[in-house]
Design a protein around this motif. Sequence first.
Motif, PDB file in Angstrom:
ATOM      1  N   ASP A   1     110.361  28.399 142.432  1.00 25.54           N
ATOM      2  CA  ASP A   1     110.299  26.961 142.684  1.00 25.54           C
ATOM      3  C   ASP A   1     111.516  26.431 143.432  1.00 25.54           C
ATOM      4  OD1 ASP A   1     112.164  27.283 140.708  1.00 25.54           O
ATOM      5  OD2 ASP A   1     111.313  25.804 139.331  1.00 25.54           O
ATOM      6  N   GLY A   2     112.451  27.313 143.801  1.00 26.75           N
ATOM      7  CA  GLY A   2     113.640  26.893 144.533  1.00 26.75           C
ATOM      8  C   GLY A   2     114.652  26.134 143.703  1.00 26.75           C
TER       9      GLY A   2
ATOM     10  N   THR B   1     129.778  20.774 145.439  1.00 21.95           N
ATOM     11  CA  THR B   1     128.324  20.777 145.452  1.00 21.95           C
ATOM     12  C   THR B   1     127.805  19.553 146.201  1.00 21.95           C
ATOM     13  OG1 THR B   1     128.346  21.858 143.293  1.00 21.95           O
ATOM     14  CG2 THR B   1     126.268  20.913 144.026  1.00 21.95           C
ATOM     15  N   LEU B   2     126.837  19.767 147.080  1.00 21.35           N
ATOM     16  CA  LEU B   2     126.244  18.686 147.858  1.00 21.35           C
ATOM     17  C   LEU B   2     124.890  18.300 147.272  1.00 21.35           C
ATOM     18  CD1 LEU B   2     126.974  19.947 151.496  1.00 21.35           C
ATOM     19  CD2 LEU B   2     128.435  18.582 149.979  1.00 21.35           C
ATOM     20  N   SER B   3     124.556  17.029 147.393  1.00 21.88           N
ATOM     21  CA  SER B   3     123.252  16.554 146.947  1.00 21.88           C
ATOM     22  C   SER B   3     122.185  16.984 147.951  1.00 21.88           C
ATOM     23  CB  SER B   3     123.258  15.023 146.822  1.00 21.88           C
ATOM     24  OG  SER B   3     124.188  14.595 145.851  1.00 21.88           O
ATOM     25  N   TYR B   4     120.998  17.315 147.429  1.00 16.11           N
ATOM     26  CA  TYR B   4     119.911  17.683 148.325  1.00 16.11           C
ATOM     27  C   TYR B   4     118.574  17.346 147.679  1.00 16.11           C
ATOM     28  CZ  TYR B   4     118.852  21.863 145.515  1.00 16.11           C
ATOM     29  OH  TYR B   4     118.500  22.712 144.497  1.00 16.11           O
ATOM     30  N   TRP B   5     117.520  17.344 148.505  1.00 16.12           N
ATOM     31  CA  TRP B   5     116.161  17.102 148.020  1.00 16.12           C
ATOM     32  C   TRP B   5     115.203  18.044 148.736  1.00 16.12           C
ATOM     33  CZ3 TRP B   5     111.880  14.484 150.619  1.00 16.12           C
ATOM     34  CH2 TRP B   5     110.775  14.277 149.784  1.00 16.12           C
ATOM     35  N   ILE B   6     114.378  18.734 147.960  1.00 16.46           N
ATOM     36  CA  ILE B   6     113.386  19.642 148.535  1.00 16.46           C
ATOM     37  C   ILE B   6     112.130  18.848 148.861  1.00 16.46           C
ATOM     38  CG2 ILE B   6     111.969  21.678 148.138  1.00 16.46           C
ATOM     39  CD1 ILE B   6     114.092  22.702 146.219  1.00 16.46           C
ATOM     40  N   GLU B   7     111.827  18.721 150.153  1.00 22.79           N
ATOM     41  CA  GLU B   7     110.607  18.027 150.558  1.00 22.79           C
ATOM     42  C   GLU B   7     109.405  18.956 150.449  1.00 22.79           C
ATOM     43  OE1 GLU B   7     108.706  15.444 154.267  1.00 22.79           O
ATOM     44  OE2 GLU B   7     110.838  15.919 154.232  1.00 22.79           O
ATOM     45  N   THR B   8     109.526  20.169 150.959  1.00 26.78           N
ATOM     46  CA  THR B   8     108.453  21.157 150.823  1.00 26.78           C
ATOM     47  C   THR B   8     109.062  22.501 150.464  1.00 26.78           C
ATOM     48  OG1 THR B   8     108.513  21.718 153.198  1.00 26.78           O
ATOM     49  CG2 THR B   8     106.988  19.985 152.514  1.00 26.78           C
TER      50      THR B   8
ATOM     51  N   PRO C   1     107.065  29.473 148.976  1.00 19.33           N
ATOM     52  CA  PRO C   1     107.616  30.826 149.094  1.00 19.33           C
ATOM     53  C   PRO C   1     106.599  31.843 149.602  1.00 19.33           C
ATOM     54  CG  PRO C   1     107.249  30.237 146.791  1.00 19.33           C
ATOM     55  CD  PRO C   1     107.009  28.994 147.590  1.00 19.33           C
ATOM     56  N   GLU C   2     105.304  31.612 149.375  1.00 17.91           N
ATOM     57  CA  GLU C   2     104.303  32.565 149.858  1.00 17.91           C
ATOM     58  C   GLU C   2     104.232  32.549 151.380  1.00 17.91           C
ATOM     59  OE1 GLU C   2     100.578  31.951 147.994  1.00 17.91           O
ATOM     60  OE2 GLU C   2     101.312  32.385 145.975  1.00 17.91           O
ATOM     61  N   ALA C   3     104.242  31.341 151.953  1.00 15.02           N
ATOM     62  CA  ALA C   3     104.252  31.229 153.418  1.00 15.02           C
ATOM     63  C   ALA C   3     105.658  31.359 153.987  1.00 15.02           C
ATOM     64  CB  ALA C   3     103.644  29.895 153.840  1.00 15.02           C
TER      65      ALA C   3
ATOM     66  N   LYS D   1     123.698  28.904 148.354  1.00 12.17           N
ATOM     67  CA  LYS D   1     123.673  29.965 147.351  1.00 12.17           C
ATOM     68  C   LYS D   1     122.392  29.863 146.535  1.00 12.17           C
ATOM     69  CE  LYS D   1     128.600  30.898 146.513  1.00 12.17           C
ATOM     70  NZ  LYS D   1     129.635  31.007 145.448  1.00 12.17           N
ATOM     71  N   CYS D   2     121.903  31.003 146.066  1.00  9.02           N
ATOM     72  CA  CYS D   2     120.772  31.018 145.142  1.00  9.02           C
ATOM     73  C   CYS D   2     120.798  32.349 144.402  1.00  9.02           C
ATOM     74  CB  CYS D   2     119.452  30.832 145.894  1.00  9.02           C
ATOM     75  SG  CYS D   2     119.047  32.163 147.035  1.00  9.02           S
ATOM     76  N   GLY D   3     119.888  32.506 143.456  1.00 11.98           N
ATOM     77  CA  GLY D   3     119.812  33.760 142.718  1.00 11.98           C
ATOM     78  C   GLY D   3     120.311  33.699 141.295  1.00 11.98           C
ATOM     79  N   ASN D   4     120.725  32.530 140.835  1.00 16.91           N
ATOM     80  CA  ASN D   4     121.151  32.388 139.445  1.00 16.91           C
ATOM     81  C   ASN D   4     119.909  32.184 138.572  1.00 16.91           C
ATOM     82  OD1 ASN D   4     122.215  31.715 136.971  1.00 16.91           O
ATOM     83  ND2 ASN D   4     123.735  30.288 137.785  1.00 16.91           N
TER      84      ASN D   4
END
Length: 697
Positions: free
Chosen positions: A78-79, A90-97, A100-102, A125-128
């Motif tokens: 789900d990101g 840390t920066l603020s962000y918003w996932i619009e879309t 992961p399958e596509a 960074k990711c993976g936690n």
Amino acid sequence: MKKRLITCGIISIFLLVLMTGFALAIANDLLVPSAITDTEAYSQDIVITEHSGKNLTGYQVPINLNSFNFNFSQAKTDGSDLRFFSGGRTLSYWIETWDPEAEKALIWVKIPFLPANRSTTLLLKCGNPVAEAVSNGEKTFEFFDGFEGDKLQGLEWNAESAGGGMVEVKNGMCNVSAPKVHAYDSSLIYSKDSFGINSMFVVKRMKVTTGTDERGPLLRQGFIDQISNRKNEIKHETEFANESRVRWETSYRKERFNTFDRTDVRVPEGEWYTSGIAWYEENDNRKIAWFKNGVRDARMDYASNDYITNLPMHVYLYAASYSDASKNTGYMAVDYAFVRKFVESEPSVKFASDQIETETSTENIISEPDSISESETTPETEAPVPEVSVTEETSETPVQIQENQSGNETKVPETLFPRYSVDVSGVKLSSPYELDFPALTKDFDSSRIDTIFLSMNGEDVWQYERFVKMAHEEGMTVYAVLFEELNCTEEGAMNTSQSSLNAILDYNEKSLAPFDGINIYMKTSQDSDSEEGCMDYIPLFEAAREKAGEKVSISASLPPGYATSNVEKIAPLVDFFIVRAYDREKKGLISESDIEDAVALEMGEIRGVNSKGIIEISVDEGFEDKYSIQNLFATLVEYYSNDSAFMGVSISNYEAYKVLPVKAEPEEPKSALPGFETLSVLLAGLGAFAFLKAKKN
């Protein structure tokens, strides 16, 4: 037999000790947050380059992820483990879309500072595996509503309707509808906040017809100054099936301009798309543009200083029926709406990694989104600064990260402090010229301080111009703090105050480095030895609001226990309040719970008048090091994470803060049992000895 039993017993104790130690180690890792802070398995450098020639603060940049520039298998499905950093902040962000399958995603990241025509490096960074979702539209954009809940947010929107018009919020959508068979049915929602030029209003929307008239409802999206007289307005209107008729109507001081059928939305009813209206100023020309699904349609470009205003306006959405056909019922369904900052030459995005390097382009195009290259980001086309790495724009070679001051190569440093993200992280300065400016900015960057509240000591305002200019160049916001040394009960206090305020306002009109805001430091009669009551501050706020202009923020620093009725009177005149968590009956306010209790009344009053507040602490209260202060800030941010009234944190005195020692992250947690390590070693050795002896026998 007896020896064998003893040996087995010792071995059993040895195994029990090992199992207990292993269990305690796991428990400690789960209980101590610092043990999971840096477990991200994947990182990616992203270089953002500014192209408008302007310093941009708090600018929202779209990051398009795809199979060429990002490994989706390294992130959670789900990101929620995504994190973006600049200089360790840390920066603020918003996932619009997020798909992961596509292997496609669109993420908006709010970057505190982008220097003109230069590059800034972000770290993704990711993976936690234990990371929780922090995607937040409200913290990322100037305005955001995802329409959660079952009613329209009264703190964000006003709603009006005529005839059978109505507004419904359900299932995460807002329906602005004309649902009944009446001529001139209409419904309208408009923001309570207003926004300045260089803004973009983006809406994910869908047209739905419910009546027998195939034309369906008439839909509008735009900016407007006042609903009552509509003196200034930018209106984007669509009609007919598939919204095949699109036009502009613009008004400036009631001088109107209309265009008809400039383009076609070409989206079937019942399908979602995003519609973005950009309202901006470029080379002294006021312009508007329209974007569908992030793609600019150049046929809708329009520029005019006669028909396009540059005054602040609200955003609005509208649905209506026609006067000649009462059966064209329907509605505009809205999934989300936001306002972001906008410049015509938007920043570009380039990924620097071991994978295929791809560059994001923000050039204006007319084609449909399916024709966009997978490696391109075309945006729907804020505060202040962390530690950023900037460099002159180069060729296609990898970007060299450099320090802004020295130019020597350096890596993005890891911060020693807990991570948190707020609109304002400030500090109060009294005499900036006693400080080494490069060292000052370095300390601010490491402490995530992006806002300076500069005490006006002395009558010469112009002595601070060079400092304010240097601070602006580093992306920091500077507020002038007035009346901190004033005796509010003495005779002539009001005249002195008016004179000081006028001096600041005059400076701001003439200076090359005007203050970003004016903070009025308020007192009560208890702050003075005099028994006379304190002067009335409200006329000062009225004068500041009237003369300062929309670009200058006005704020009030509240003394403890300030009257609720006065807060209500001041609220319409200020942009935010500062709540002083010191000079109170209880001393030594250094814990989160104590400060929350101390400022609860003031924060409640601010919340009640739909305003915002910054909590200011005193570092003279007993803090041992800078880490403890930053840790307090992080816990306050977490506590107020869902409070719309909370704006940020501040330190009352930099001179006291700078001399405190810096403390690294907490040491690794020790065993829950005193002396457990020593006991484990002894028992393990004894068990091994017994095992070997038994084997020999």
